[in-house]
Structure formats: structure tokens, C-alpha cells
Design an enzyme around this catalytic site. Structure first.
Site, PDB file in Angstrom:
ATOM      1  N   ASP A  18     -18.219  -6.154  24.018  1.00 22.14           N
ATOM      2  CA  ASP A  18     -16.988  -5.356  23.912  1.00 22.14           C
ATOM      3  C   ASP A  18     -15.861  -6.146  23.241  1.00 22.14           C
ATOM      4  O   ASP A  18     -14.779  -6.320  23.810  1.00 22.14           O
ATOM      5  CB  ASP A  18     -16.524  -4.894  25.301  1.00 22.14           C
ATOM      6  CG  ASP A  18     -17.579  -4.141  26.069  1.00 22.14           C
ATOM      7  OD1 ASP A  18     -18.301  -3.343  25.448  1.00 22.14           O
ATOM      8  OD2 ASP A  18     -17.679  -4.337  27.296  1.00 22.14           O
ATOM      9  N   GLU A  27     -18.104   6.639  25.636  1.00 24.46           N
ATOM     10  CA  GLU A  27     -17.135   5.710  26.202  1.00 24.46           C
ATOM     11  C   GLU A  27     -16.560   4.815  25.108  1.00 24.46           C
ATOM     12  O   GLU A  27     -16.835   4.980  23.920  1.00 24.46           O
ATOM     13  CB  GLU A  27     -17.803   4.852  27.281  1.00 24.46           C
ATOM     14  CG  GLU A  27     -18.993   4.040  26.798  1.00 24.46           C
ATOM     15  CD  GLU A  27     -19.720   3.325  27.920  1.00 24.46           C
ATOM     16  OE1 GLU A  27     -19.363   3.496  29.100  1.00 24.46           O
ATOM     17  OE2 GLU A  27     -20.667   2.571  27.620  1.00 24.46           O
TER      18      GLU A  27
END
Length: 322
Positions: A42, A209
Site C-alpha cells: 500500500d 477498496e
């Protein structure tokens, strides 16, 4: 074998005659070569005022890496020496996820999430720094939260300024991507701000997401990760995109299908050794847009690694990865 220019033109003409479908890249580019500390999850990247690049990520107490050129990365420890005490309300280990770094009003702003796997008892927090370097951050506590009674999950923050106002996209599963307005003075959710719905999919578990929102031309573009993360070489993560003339939507793909109805153009998917591309962010680098993400390296036991590519814009306004 290379196609001739004539063949390429003919292929383009044939495609133009086909029924309209959302754009789906079939020849995905590899990430640029990187060296040094490649392991990441991420990533959020920014070029600091000093000229250095910093990447923050899930792992550690917000893991940090530094680079002079985006090609060689050195481990730089963590954003924080230890987790702020309030994080432990959301998990037993004080483990933060999916940071987002931005710069405004003379400070760097680092947003992040704290939660536990499989629950939407979650919160997004914020810290600030004058330099943006690891070890210099001051935490300011919770920005926004969600509880098990809410239809959304307050993780995966992403900041965007629009028409003089500050917004935060967020969300994971639990009906997908949402957005809330922030108070620019505090960086926290504005009092009484409604929660807007940007993207979901018609099928449970609504596996979308990790939003990122970017302004280009007259449109806002919503990038999101779809399908399964965090399973090594079994991950099916991929990045899709839609756009809107309003930061709060509605976002649609190139066929006009709303992202609230499962729409989204495929931007980047796994290919070859590069499995499960996602967890993306977009950053500006010397006047150009670049895409940062992680992938799972099939030639290294599924280790999550840093992916970087140029993000270009077609004459029709739609982005492509190069």
C-alpha cells in the site's frame, strides 16, 4: 514480431467498430526497475521539498523508504517510533494500514487507518510534519471512524482538494468507496459532513477498496483496487478507474456505467511475475503523474514489492499506464 504502422491503424479502426465495452488493457506494462528495499505494501509516495522521495506503507509503525531518484530505495525506519496509544482501541498490536501523504499549508499531512482484519470497527488518523521525513511526525488523533453498525469501513484514506474544499475518499468492502469533507484547519471530518457513496459492486462481499482521487482537466478520476489482496501469488487485485465532473460523483467508466453499479475501466492487472497489482496511489513528479502500487512477485515466493509506472492521459481524457 512488431506490428507495422498500417496494421496498428487497421487494428484501431476495427476496435472502433466493436460494441462499446469498458476499456480493458490486455498488454499490461511491467513496473520500472527498482533496487534496494523493494518490499512494500500500500505505498504512498511524494517528492519532498528537499528533492528526496519518500514512500510510506503498511507495515511497521508506518514503514518508510527514501530515494534520490525513485529507482534505488533505502529502508528509512518508520514514521513513528511507537504507536500512539489510541491506536490500540482498534487492534491489539497498534498496527496502522494504508497511509496517504500530501502537502498543503506549509506542512506534510500523513493519513492512515487502524483496524483489525474482517471488521469495520475502524478509524482514520492524521499526523503532520514540516519535513515529511520519518521520525518527524506529530500525531493529531482520529479524523473519522466507523462502527459495526455502519455500512462502510473507515480505512484506506486518500485526500483531494476540490474547488477550495478538502475531501477524503476511503473505504474497503462494506459497500465500497465513500467520501467525506474535511475541515482544512484541523484536517479532520467537518462537523455534520454527509458521507457520499462513490463506488461499489453488485456482488458480495463488495470487494473494492483503496481509493485514490486525481483531478485532470475538467474531470476527477477515481482509482480503486478490486478483488482479493494480501494472498501472495493467489491475490487477484487489479486497478480500475472511473471519472466524474464532480468530486463527489457520480463516477462512470468509459461506457457510462456508474461505478456505483459495478462499472470501472481496467487500468492495470497482474501479468507474468507481477501478481495482484493494487493498493495504488498517484503522485506528481516533475510535472508528470505517476502510479505507485504493490504487486506480489511470483519469482520471489509472492513477496509484496513496489511497482512504479508513468500515468499518461489520452486525447479522450482517459488514463493509461506506461
Amino acid at each position: 514480431m512488431k506490428r507495422t504502422k498500417t496494421a496498428a491503424v487497421l487494428a484501431t479502426a476495427v476496435l472502433a467498430l466493436l460494441p462499446a465495452t469498458a476499456r480493458a488493457d490486455t498488454a499490461h506494462p511491467d513496473p520500472q526497475p527498482v533496487s534496494g528495499q523493494q518490499i512494500i505494501h500500500d505505498p504512498t509516495v511524494i517528492r519532498l521539498k528537499s528533492g528526496q522521495y519518500v514512500a510510506y506503507s503498511t507495515g511497521g509503525v508506518i514503514g518508510a523508504r527514501l530515494s534520490a531518484d525513485t529507482r534505488h530505495w533505502d529502508d528509512a525506519g518508520n514514521a513513528f517510533a511507537k504507536p500512539p496509544a489510541w491506536w490500540y482501541e482498534y487492534n491489539d498490536t497498534g498496527d496502522p494500514w494504508a497511509p496517504d501523504i500530501s502537502y498543503r499549508d506549509g506542512r506534510y499531512w500523513l493519513y492512515y487507518a487502524v483496524s483489525s482484519w474482517g471488521t469495520n470497527h475502524s478509524a482514520i488518523g492524521v499526523a503532520t510534519s514540516r519535513s515529511g521525513l520519518p521520525g518527524t511526525w506529530t500525531d493529531h488523533g482520529k479524523v473519522f471512524g466507523s462502527e459495526t453498525t455502519d455500512p462502510y469501513n473507515a480505512i484506506d484514506p486518500a485526500l483531494i482538494e476540490a474547488d477550495g474544499r478538502l475531501w477524503m475518499a476511503f473505504g474497503s468492502y462494506w459497500t465500497g468507496i465513500r467520501m467525506v469533507e474535511l475541515d482544512p484547519r484541523t484536517g479532520k471530518a467537518a462537523d455534520g459532513a454527509p458521507v457520499h457513496h462513490l463506488a461499489t459492486r453488485p456482488d458480495e462481499p463488495y470487494a473494492v477498496e483503496g481509493p485514490a482521487v486525481v483531478k485532470h482537466g475538467r474531470y476527477y478520476y477515481l482509482f480503486a483496487s478490486y478483488d482479493a489482496c494480501c494472498s501472495g501469488v493467489n491475490s487477484t487485485y487489479k486497478i480500475k478507474v472511473g471519472r466524474s465532473t464532480s468530486v463527489t460523483g457520480p463516477y462512470t467508466d468509459s461506457t457510462g456505467t456508474p461505478m456505483l453499479e459495478g462499472g470501472g475501466d481496467l487500468l492495470l492487472a497482474g501479468h507474468g511475475r507481477y501478481i495482484g497489482t493494487g493498493g495504488q496511489s498517484v503522485f506528481r513528479d516533475k510535472g508528470q503523474d505517476r502510479l505507485a502500487y504493490h504487486y506480489y512477485d511470483a519469482e520471489d515466493g509472492g513477496t509484496p514489492k513496489l511497482g512504479l509506472n508513468s500515468l499518461t492521459w489520452g486525447r479522450d481524457g482517459w488514463p493509461a499506464v506506461r
